[in-house]
Design an enzyme around this catalytic site. Structure first.
Site, PDB file in Angstrom:
ATOM      1  N   ASN A 241       7.966  -9.754  -1.804  1.00 49.23           N
ATOM      2  CA  ASN A 241       7.777  -8.383  -2.258  1.00 49.23           C
ATOM      3  C   ASN A 241       8.060  -8.186  -3.744  1.00 49.23           C
ATOM      4  O   ASN A 241       8.265  -7.060  -4.197  1.00 49.23           O
ATOM      5  CB  ASN A 241       8.630  -7.435  -1.418  1.00 49.23           C
ATOM      6  CG  ASN A 241       8.404  -7.657   0.060  1.00 49.23           C
ATOM      7  OD1 ASN A 241       9.327  -8.035   0.766  1.00 49.23           O
ATOM      8  ND2 ASN A 241       7.177  -7.495   0.530  1.00 49.23           N
TER       9      ASN A 241
ATOM     10  N   VAL B  18       8.704  -4.983  -8.662  1.00 47.01           N
ATOM     11  CA  VAL B  18       9.113  -4.841  -7.268  1.00 47.01           C
ATOM     12  C   VAL B  18       8.075  -4.025  -6.511  1.00 47.01           C
ATOM     13  O   VAL B  18       7.656  -2.959  -6.958  1.00 47.01           O
ATOM     14  CB  VAL B  18      10.501  -4.160  -7.179  1.00 47.01           C
ATOM     15  CG1 VAL B  18      10.902  -3.912  -5.739  1.00 47.01           C
ATOM     16  CG2 VAL B  18      11.548  -5.012  -7.900  1.00 47.01           C
ATOM     17  N   CYS B  19       7.681  -4.526  -5.357  1.00 45.77           N
ATOM     18  CA  CYS B  19       6.727  -3.836  -4.486  1.00 45.77           C
ATOM     19  C   CYS B  19       7.464  -3.443  -3.210  1.00 45.77           C
ATOM     20  O   CYS B  19       7.708  -4.269  -2.334  1.00 45.77           O
ATOM     21  CB  CYS B  19       5.551  -4.758  -4.170  1.00 45.77           C
ATOM     22  SG  CYS B  19       4.334  -3.987  -3.081  1.00 45.77           S
ATOM     23  N   ILE B  20       7.856  -2.176  -3.152  1.00 46.64           N
ATOM     24  CA  ILE B  20       8.591  -1.663  -1.997  1.00 46.64           C
ATOM     25  C   ILE B  20       8.176  -0.206  -1.797  1.00 46.64           C
ATOM     26  O   ILE B  20       7.916   0.514  -2.774  1.00 46.64           O
ATOM     27  CB  ILE B  20      10.120  -1.834  -2.208  1.00 46.64           C
ATOM     28  CG1 ILE B  20      10.909  -1.536  -0.944  1.00 46.64           C
ATOM     29  CG2 ILE B  20      10.602  -1.011  -3.367  1.00 46.64           C
ATOM     30  CD1 ILE B  20      12.388  -1.895  -1.040  1.00 46.64           C
TER      31      ILE B  20
ATOM     32  N   ALA C  30       3.382  -9.115  -2.380  1.00 45.81           N
ATOM     33  CA  ALA C  30       3.132  -8.997  -3.811  1.00 45.81           C
ATOM     34  C   ALA C  30       3.004 -10.393  -4.414  1.00 45.81           C
ATOM     35  O   ALA C  30       2.297 -10.597  -5.382  1.00 45.81           O
ATOM     36  CB  ALA C  30       4.268  -8.232  -4.486  1.00 45.81           C
TER      37      ALA C  30
END
Length: 165
Positions: free
Chosen positions: A81, A88-90, A136
């Site tokens: 992620n 950051v991919c959240i 990601a």
């Protein structure tokens, strides 16, 4: 709008200073600019990231908290992620509203009731429990699913680098 954002960020910084979450330190990079924060996140216990110390930058928009900040690790990371460039991919950092891909519910996405503390705690949880459905970093996602032992090995190397070893 920036005045509202600044007041909110100052209040959140005060709260983080008075009651810091375990394993997290965060605050403005300097007193002249409350819209750029640096954070240090300790790797969660009992995970392959344990003992690591991972620096990151949070960049807040002028309309915060209506829009979410962006977060980027400034050290090497290998995680499903986290993009290779550290972003950051959240869900909590995704703009409010419905997900055009239909993957996330609007309740998981950003809303003005969220906070810096909630973001950072969510990132700690993400480090402990990657979401390999939302990759990601495709290589890290694939390795997490197919070769966990190799993933752990790379994560341990990243932990050592984070400590200057």
């Amino acid at each position: 709008m920036a005045g509202t954002a600044l007041k909110r960020l100052m209040a959140e910084y005060k709260q983080l200073t008075l009651n810091p979450p375990e394993g997290i330190v965060a605050g403005p990079m300097n007193e002249e600019n409350f819209f750029e924060w640096e954070a240090l996140i300790m790797g969660p216990e009992d995970t392959c990231f344990e003992f690591g110390v991972f620096p990151a930058i949070l960049s807040f928009p002028l309309d915060y908290p209506l829009s979410p900040p962006k977060m980027r690790f400034t050290c090497e990371m290998f995680h499903p992620n986290i993009y290779p460039d550290g972003r950051v991919c959240i869900s909590i950092l995704h703009a409010p509203g419905d997900d055009p891909m239909g993957y996330e519910s609007s309740a998981e996405r950003w809303s003005p009731v969220q906070s810096v503390e909630k973001i950072l705690l969510s990132v700690v949880s993400m480090l402990a429990e990657p979401n390999d459905e939302s990759g990601a970093n495709v290589d890290a996602s694939k390795m997490w699913r197919d070769d966990r032992e190799q993933f752990y090995k790379i994560a341990k190397q990243i932990v050592q680098k984070s400590l200057g070893l």
